[in-house]
Design a protein around this motif. Structure first.
Motif, mmCIF file in Angstrom:
data_model
loop_
_atom_site.group_PDB
_atom_site.id
_atom_site.type_symbol
_atom_site.label_atom_id
_atom_site.label_comp_id
_atom_site.label_asym_id
_atom_site.label_seq_id
_atom_site.Cartn_x
_atom_site.Cartn_y
_atom_site.Cartn_z
ATOM 1 N N VAL A 184 4.198 -4.099 16.098
ATOM 2 C CA VAL A 184 4.758 -3.025 16.661
ATOM 3 C C VAL A 184 6.223 -3.064 15.918
ATOM 4 O O VAL A 184 6.868 -4.342 15.969
ATOM 5 N N PHE A 185 6.815 -2.180 15.265
ATOM 6 C CA PHE A 185 7.910 -2.338 14.649
ATOM 7 C C PHE A 185 8.808 -0.949 14.983
ATOM 8 O O PHE A 185 8.419 0.134 14.857
ATOM 9 N N GLY A 186 10.264 -1.303 14.953
ATOM 10 C CA GLY A 186 11.220 -0.175 14.952
ATOM 11 C C GLY A 186 11.870 -0.281 13.588
ATOM 12 O O GLY A 186 12.254 -1.219 13.040
ATOM 13 N N SER A 187 12.102 1.061 13.229
ATOM 14 C CA SER A 187 12.862 1.159 11.830
ATOM 15 C C SER A 187 13.719 2.803 11.786
ATOM 16 O O SER A 187 13.566 3.459 12.918
ATOM 17 N N ILE A 188 13.985 2.989 10.570
ATOM 18 C CA ILE A 188 15.042 4.113 10.426
ATOM 19 C C ILE A 188 14.080 4.873 9.402
ATOM 20 O O ILE A 188 14.535 6.067 8.984
ATOM 21 N N THR A 189 12.754 4.547 9.083
ATOM 22 C CA THR A 189 11.898 5.060 8.010
ATOM 23 C C THR A 189 10.652 4.428 8.335
ATOM 24 O O THR A 189 10.421 3.896 9.235
ATOM 25 N N GLU A 190 9.551 4.982 7.545
ATOM 26 C CA GLU A 190 8.139 4.459 7.628
ATOM 27 C C GLU A 190 7.981 3.172 7.029
ATOM 28 O O GLU A 190 8.716 2.989 6.019
ATOM 29 N N LEU A 191 6.966 2.574 7.615
ATOM 30 C CA LEU A 191 6.420 1.316 7.205
ATOM 31 C C LEU A 191 5.714 1.601 5.649
ATOM 32 O O LEU A 191 5.340 2.522 5.409
ATOM 33 N N PRO A 192 5.183 0.485 5.044
ATOM 34 C CA PRO A 192 4.273 0.591 4.039
ATOM 35 C C PRO A 192 3.198 1.308 4.683
ATOM 36 O O PRO A 192 2.653 1.284 5.785
ATOM 37 N N SER A 193 2.371 2.032 3.612
ATOM 38 C CA SER A 193 1.154 2.887 3.967
ATOM 39 C C SER A 193 -0.015 1.783 4.616
ATOM 40 O O SER A 193 -0.123 0.719 4.313
ATOM 41 N N SER A 194 -1.086 2.412 5.191
ATOM 42 C CA SER A 194 -2.442 1.902 5.545
ATOM 43 C C SER A 194 -3.036 1.314 4.229
ATOM 44 O O SER A 194 -3.451 0.227 4.509
ATOM 45 N N LEU A 195 -2.994 1.898 3.364
ATOM 46 C CA LEU A 195 -3.639 1.808 2.024
ATOM 47 C C LEU A 195 -3.205 0.216 1.675
ATOM 48 O O LEU A 195 -3.822 -0.598 1.281
ATOM 49 N N GLU A 196 -1.603 0.213 1.393
ATOM 50 C CA GLU A 196 -0.860 -1.025 1.186
ATOM 51 C C GLU A 196 -1.177 -2.215 1.774
ATOM 52 O O GLU A 196 -1.464 -2.975 1.604
ATOM 53 N N LEU A 197 -1.291 -1.963 3.250
ATOM 54 C CA LEU A 197 -1.612 -3.015 4.219
ATOM 55 C C LEU A 197 -3.114 -3.625 3.968
ATOM 56 O O LEU A 197 -3.280 -4.602 3.864
ATOM 57 N N VAL A 198 -3.984 -2.570 3.736
ATOM 58 C CA VAL A 198 -5.542 -3.079 3.565
ATOM 59 C C VAL A 198 -5.554 -3.928 2.288
ATOM 60 O O VAL A 198 -5.981 -4.872 2.198
ATOM 61 N N GLN A 199 -4.703 -3.462 1.172
ATOM 62 C CA GLN A 199 -4.931 -3.897 -0.131
ATOM 63 C C GLN A 199 -4.255 -5.456 -0.125
ATOM 64 O O GLN A 199 -4.614 -6.537 -0.545
ATOM 65 N N ALA A 200 -2.841 -5.447 0.863
ATOM 66 C CA ALA A 200 -2.257 -6.725 0.695
ATOM 67 C C ALA A 200 -3.369 -7.825 1.379
ATOM 68 O O ALA A 200 -3.256 -8.837 1.263
ATOM 69 N N THR A 201 -3.633 -7.319 2.573
ATOM 70 C CA THR A 201 -4.861 -8.096 3.305
ATOM 71 C C THR A 201 -5.688 -8.659 2.533
ATOM 72 O O THR A 201 -6.328 -9.904 2.827
ATOM 73 N N TYR A 202 -6.317 -7.913 1.649
ATOM 74 C CA TYR A 202 -7.483 -8.054 0.977
ATOM 75 C C TYR A 202 -7.009 -9.397 -0.010
ATOM 76 O O TYR A 202 -7.842 -10.239 -0.312
ATOM 77 N N ASP A 203 -5.883 -9.219 -0.507
ATOM 78 C CA ASP A 203 -5.318 -10.312 -1.493
ATOM 79 C C ASP A 203 -5.156 -11.674 -0.804
ATOM 80 O O ASP A 203 -5.464 -12.937 -1.288
ATOM 81 N N VAL A 204 -4.529 -11.542 0.315
ATOM 82 C CA VAL A 204 -4.495 -12.796 1.342
ATOM 83 C C VAL A 204 -5.940 -13.469 1.766
ATOM 84 O O VAL A 204 -6.127 -14.636 1.755
ATOM 85 N N LEU A 205 -6.659 -12.362 1.891
ATOM 86 C CA LEU A 205 -8.121 -13.167 2.297
ATOM 87 C C LEU A 205 -8.696 -13.802 1.192
ATOM 88 O O LEU A 205 -9.440 -14.955 1.432
#
Length: 351
Positions: free
Chosen positions: A236-257
């Motif tokens: 859970v994050f709080g901010s003044i703008t949106e975080l990276p997108s769902s696609l960016e999250l999946v792609q970054a996780t794929y790289d880590v795996l």
């Protein structure tokens, strides 16, 4: 209080005008039965898109897509079940075939009451001109693995009521034909990563939204037979703008795996990799709050407590009351809620 750390990004009260307060939920959605996500009727292929496999891995693969509507619609219906059960859905005057009547707030009928918790949070667009933009911002969720790895196809037999493929009549010369009623299906154990953004929500609105996400358990087509899913909030994050997108999250996780990856994917390894990715998001521009593991656990406990049998009525009524000053009730009708006598009659208002 479990929400204390989020106070700076929570709205103190609901207001008509945006205040630039964002809360983002990182959600892991996992299938626990065969599941069907498609855009049209039986026989249509699963929703999928060709995208880059990772941020660094430039291989192009086809990923399954859980569209935004496939996420929000079941969660919205879940919350409305309890608003209805606690008599917290309002009615609205409409004209049908020249007659004026009161109808209860309902989805997909172009007759929103414009005054219940669901309308204030998830929005509505009424035919008469009223409108409320949703404050739950969603986007397509993508599978971690490629569509080719996680889609199956099954043929079933057409069995008559006697339990066989024949009716045992003299004119029967051959067995009934095999059927493929749904075509493709998504296998159990498939993981979708998702970023849900909440805009200018209060503490009780946050509890309501998270409860809808955590407790909704059926998604997609034929949900009375298949479509069992479990949702888990990873951050859970709080901010003044949106975080990276769902696609960016999946792609970054794929790289880590790393490779090779195959179905079924170990969920603990996936969670570890996803949390490694989002741990770096606290340094993203505009992010001011990130809940720790302990704080996240306390938040989930808080939500479960407010949604419990003992507290749910007080919680939903408190949330409903928070919009009272923004409701405009026709003076000729007495105040009341729900399906019984003395229902609220609402003047259509643009908010």
């Amino acid at each position: 209080m479990s929400l204390e750390k989020l106070n700076k990004v929570l709205a103190s009260t609901y207001e008509n005008f945006p205040k630039g307060k964002f809360i983002s939920l990182i959600v892991l959605r996992t299938t626990y039965s065969e599941t069907i996500f498609r855009t049209e009727g039986s026989g249509e292929p699963m929703c999928s898109e060709f995208v880059q496999a990772g941020l660094t891995d430039e291989t192009i693969i086809s990923r399954l897509v859980m569209t935004k509507r496939k996420q929000v619609a079941p969660e919205r219906r879940y919350g409305r079940e309890f608003l209805r059960a606690h008599d917290l859905l309002y009615t609205k005057k409409v004209k049908e075939q020249g007659e004026e009547k009161e109808v209860i707030c309902s989805l997909n009928t172009n007759k929103p009451c414009e005054m219940c918790v669901d309308c204030f949070l998830y929005g509505f667009a009424a035919g008469g001109g009223g409108a409320q933009k949703s404050r739950i911002w969603t986007e397509d969720a993508f599978s971690v693995l490629s569509a080719n790895d996680v889609i199956g196809n099954r043929t079933i037999n057409a069995i008559y009521e006697n339990g066989t493929m024949r009716l045992k009549r003299e004119e029967d010369t051959k067995a009934s034909q095999a059927l493929v009623p749904d075509g493709e299906y998504i296998k159990p154990g498939v993981h979708f990563l998702d970023v849900v953004t909440l805009k200018d929500v209060t503490a009780d609105e946050l509890r309501y939204i998270i409860g809808n996400i955590l407790f909704t358990s059926r998604y997609g087509a034929v949900s009375s037979r298949v479509g069992r899913m479990e949702n888990q909030i990873l951050g859970v994050f709080g901010s003044i703008t949106e975080l990276p997108s769902s696609l960016e999250l999946v792609q970054a996780t794929y790289d880590v795996l790393g490779k090779p990856l195959e179905h079924p994917l170990n969920i603990n390894q996936l969670i570890t990799a996803s949390k490694q990715v989002i741990a770096n998001w606290k340094n993203k521009r505009g992010v001011s709050v990130q809940l720790s593991e302990e704080e996240l656990g306390n938040l989930v406990t808080d939500v479960e407590t407010n949604w419990s049998e003992a507290e749910r009525d007080n919680f939903l009524k408190r949330l409903t009351q928070s919009y009272e000053s923004f409701r405009q009730i026709a003076p000729e009708k007495s105040k009341g809620k729900g399906k019984g006598k003395g229902k609220n009659t609402l003047v259509e208002v643009e908010i």
